[in-house]
Design a protein around this motif. Structure first.
Motif, mmCIF file in Angstrom:
data_model
loop_
_atom_site.group_PDB
_atom_site.id
_atom_site.type_symbol
_atom_site.label_atom_id
_atom_site.label_comp_id
_atom_site.label_asym_id
_atom_site.label_seq_id
_atom_site.Cartn_x
_atom_site.Cartn_y
_atom_site.Cartn_z
ATOM 1 N N PRO A 88 33.034 51.884 30.588
ATOM 2 C CA PRO A 88 34.437 52.214 30.864
ATOM 3 C C PRO A 88 34.584 52.773 32.279
ATOM 4 C CG PRO A 88 33.441 53.841 29.395
ATOM 5 C CD PRO A 88 32.420 52.769 29.608
ATOM 6 N N GLY A 89 35.644 52.369 32.938
ATOM 7 C CA GLY A 89 35.912 52.858 34.291
ATOM 8 C C GLY A 89 35.192 52.096 35.383
ATOM 9 N N PHE A 90 34.335 51.138 35.014
ATOM 10 C CA PHE A 90 33.608 50.337 35.996
ATOM 11 C C PHE A 90 34.191 48.931 35.961
ATOM 12 C CE2 PHE A 90 29.893 47.862 37.496
ATOM 13 C CZ PHE A 90 29.652 48.533 38.682
ATOM 14 N N PRO A 91 34.792 48.456 37.057
ATOM 15 C CA PRO A 91 35.448 47.151 37.023
ATOM 16 C C PRO A 91 34.448 46.017 36.868
ATOM 17 C CG PRO A 91 35.334 47.956 39.260
ATOM 18 C CD PRO A 91 34.817 49.061 38.376
ATOM 19 N N GLY A 92 34.836 44.985 36.180
ATOM 20 C CA GLY A 92 33.948 43.848 35.987
ATOM 21 C C GLY A 92 34.416 42.601 36.704
ATOM 22 N N THR A 93 35.716 42.384 36.722
ATOM 23 C CA THR A 93 36.256 41.130 37.246
ATOM 24 C C THR A 93 35.878 40.890 38.701
ATOM 25 O OG1 THR A 93 38.129 41.362 35.748
ATOM 26 C CG2 THR A 93 38.368 39.804 37.548
ATOM 27 N N VAL A 94 35.960 41.914 39.510
ATOM 28 C CA VAL A 94 35.683 41.740 40.938
ATOM 29 C C VAL A 94 34.251 41.250 41.160
ATOM 30 C CG1 VAL A 94 35.005 44.145 41.354
ATOM 31 C CG2 VAL A 94 35.915 42.782 43.216
ATOM 32 N N TRP A 95 33.318 41.718 40.357
ATOM 33 C CA TRP A 95 31.919 41.300 40.509
ATOM 34 C C TRP A 95 31.754 39.831 40.134
ATOM 35 C CZ3 TRP A 95 29.944 44.579 43.548
ATOM 36 C CH2 TRP A 95 30.239 45.930 43.447
ATOM 37 N N LEU B 261 29.378 29.553 35.628
ATOM 38 C CA LEU B 261 30.145 30.791 35.541
ATOM 39 C C LEU B 261 31.610 30.501 35.217
ATOM 40 C CD1 LEU B 261 30.095 33.868 35.812
ATOM 41 C CD2 LEU B 261 30.508 33.585 38.255
ATOM 42 N N LEU B 262 32.163 29.467 35.825
ATOM 43 C CA LEU B 262 33.558 29.120 35.560
ATOM 44 C C LEU B 262 33.761 28.612 34.130
ATOM 45 C CD1 LEU B 262 34.505 27.400 38.930
ATOM 46 C CD2 LEU B 262 35.283 29.618 38.082
ATOM 47 N N SER B 263 32.702 28.151 33.489
ATOM 48 C CA SER B 263 32.825 27.657 32.114
ATOM 49 C C SER B 263 32.731 28.774 31.072
ATOM 50 C CB SER B 263 31.748 26.602 31.833
ATOM 51 O OG SER B 263 30.465 27.206 31.736
ATOM 52 N N ARG B 264 32.404 29.987 31.507
ATOM 53 C CA ARG B 264 32.309 31.109 30.558
ATOM 54 C C ARG B 264 33.705 31.474 30.068
ATOM 55 N NH1 ARG B 264 28.230 30.263 28.675
ATOM 56 N NH2 ARG B 264 28.456 28.432 29.881
ATOM 57 N N PRO B 265 33.815 31.772 28.759
ATOM 58 C CA PRO B 265 35.124 32.199 28.252
ATOM 59 C C PRO B 265 35.551 33.510 28.914
ATOM 60 C CG PRO B 265 33.488 31.985 26.471
ATOM 61 C CD PRO B 265 32.790 31.711 27.761
ATOM 62 N N VAL B 266 36.795 33.701 29.090
ATOM 63 C CA VAL B 266 37.440 34.875 29.689
ATOM 64 C C VAL B 266 37.096 34.991 31.171
ATOM 65 C CG1 VAL B 266 37.771 37.373 29.621
ATOM 66 C CG2 VAL B 266 37.484 36.120 27.489
ATOM 67 N N VAL B 267 35.825 35.085 31.518
ATOM 68 C CA VAL B 267 35.413 35.263 32.911
ATOM 69 C C VAL B 267 35.880 34.092 33.762
ATOM 70 C CG1 VAL B 267 33.423 35.442 34.438
ATOM 71 C CG2 VAL B 267 33.456 36.716 32.303
ATOM 72 N N GLY B 268 35.677 32.875 33.271
ATOM 73 C CA GLY B 268 36.092 31.695 34.015
ATOM 74 C C GLY B 268 37.594 31.685 34.266
ATOM 75 N N LEU C 213 39.573 34.320 34.484
ATOM 76 C CA LEU C 213 39.886 35.352 35.473
ATOM 77 C C LEU C 213 39.609 34.861 36.891
ATOM 78 C CD1 LEU C 213 38.383 38.469 33.654
ATOM 79 C CD2 LEU C 213 40.809 37.946 33.970
ATOM 80 N N ILE C 214 38.495 34.178 37.064
ATOM 81 C CA ILE C 214 38.126 33.677 38.393
ATOM 82 C C ILE C 214 39.112 32.592 38.836
ATOM 83 C CG2 ILE C 214 36.356 32.461 39.727
ATOM 84 C CD1 ILE C 214 34.287 33.802 37.800
ATOM 85 N N ARG C 215 39.431 31.680 37.927
ATOM 86 C CA ARG C 215 40.378 30.616 38.276
ATOM 87 C C ARG C 215 41.761 31.189 38.597
ATOM 88 N NH1 ARG C 215 37.150 27.899 34.721
ATOM 89 N NH2 ARG C 215 38.314 28.556 32.879
ATOM 90 N N ASP C 216 42.205 32.182 37.826
ATOM 91 C CA ASP C 216 43.495 32.818 38.111
ATOM 92 C C ASP C 216 43.491 33.461 39.492
ATOM 93 O OD1 ASP C 216 44.419 32.046 35.649
ATOM 94 O OD2 ASP C 216 44.383 34.063 34.766
ATOM 95 N N TYR C 217 42.396 34.141 39.842
ATOM 96 C CA TYR C 217 42.302 34.780 41.158
ATOM 97 C C TYR C 217 42.352 33.719 42.257
ATOM 98 C CZ TYR C 217 40.488 37.149 45.218
ATOM 99 O OH TYR C 217 40.326 37.621 46.490
#
Length: 129
Positions: A30-37, A56-63, A65-69
């Protein structure tokens, strides 16, 4: 974009895995950002080996977030508030552990830069698609 020499591609891939590890920690702590990494990891993988970037882009949720950014969709307003609050709390709680005044000032400026970047440079997505 021209590809770096192969010896540098290995370093980019290694950096991508280190950044992915930090991203996983960000999902757990908690309190440590994940998306930026994960965003930085995707950038490193794109320079090192597109196959790892695709993984990495094929991972659920993470992919997503990256595509949205990358698409410039930004962050939901609630996520921006949470990110800024986490930066402020992290700086406030760790400030006393820095023994030198110059280090404390630098740490506060780094935190301020993070908050300013999120509030001024990252687009706000008010509705979720």
């Amino acid at each position: 974009m021209t590809r770096p020499p192969s010896r540098f591609r290995v370093l980019w891939v290694a950096l991508g895995f280190v950044l992915c590890g930090l991203g996983v920690l960000g999902l757990i702590l908690p309190g440590f950002p994940g998306t930026v990494w994960f965003i930085l990891a995707a950038a490193a993988f794109s320079r090192g080996d597109p196959r790892w970037e695709a993984w990495l882009l094929s991972r659920p949720v993470v992919g997503d977030l990256i595509r949205d950014y990358r698409a410039g969709l930004g962050m939901p307003l609630r996520a921006k508030w949470i990110a800024c609050a986490c930066i402020v709390l992290a700086v406030a709680f760790s400030l006393g552990r820095i023994p030198v005044l110059v280090g404390q000032v630098v740490w506060v400026l780094i935190g301020l830069a993070g908050v300013l970047f999120i509030t001024l440079r990252v687009p706000t997505r008010r509705n979720m698609p």
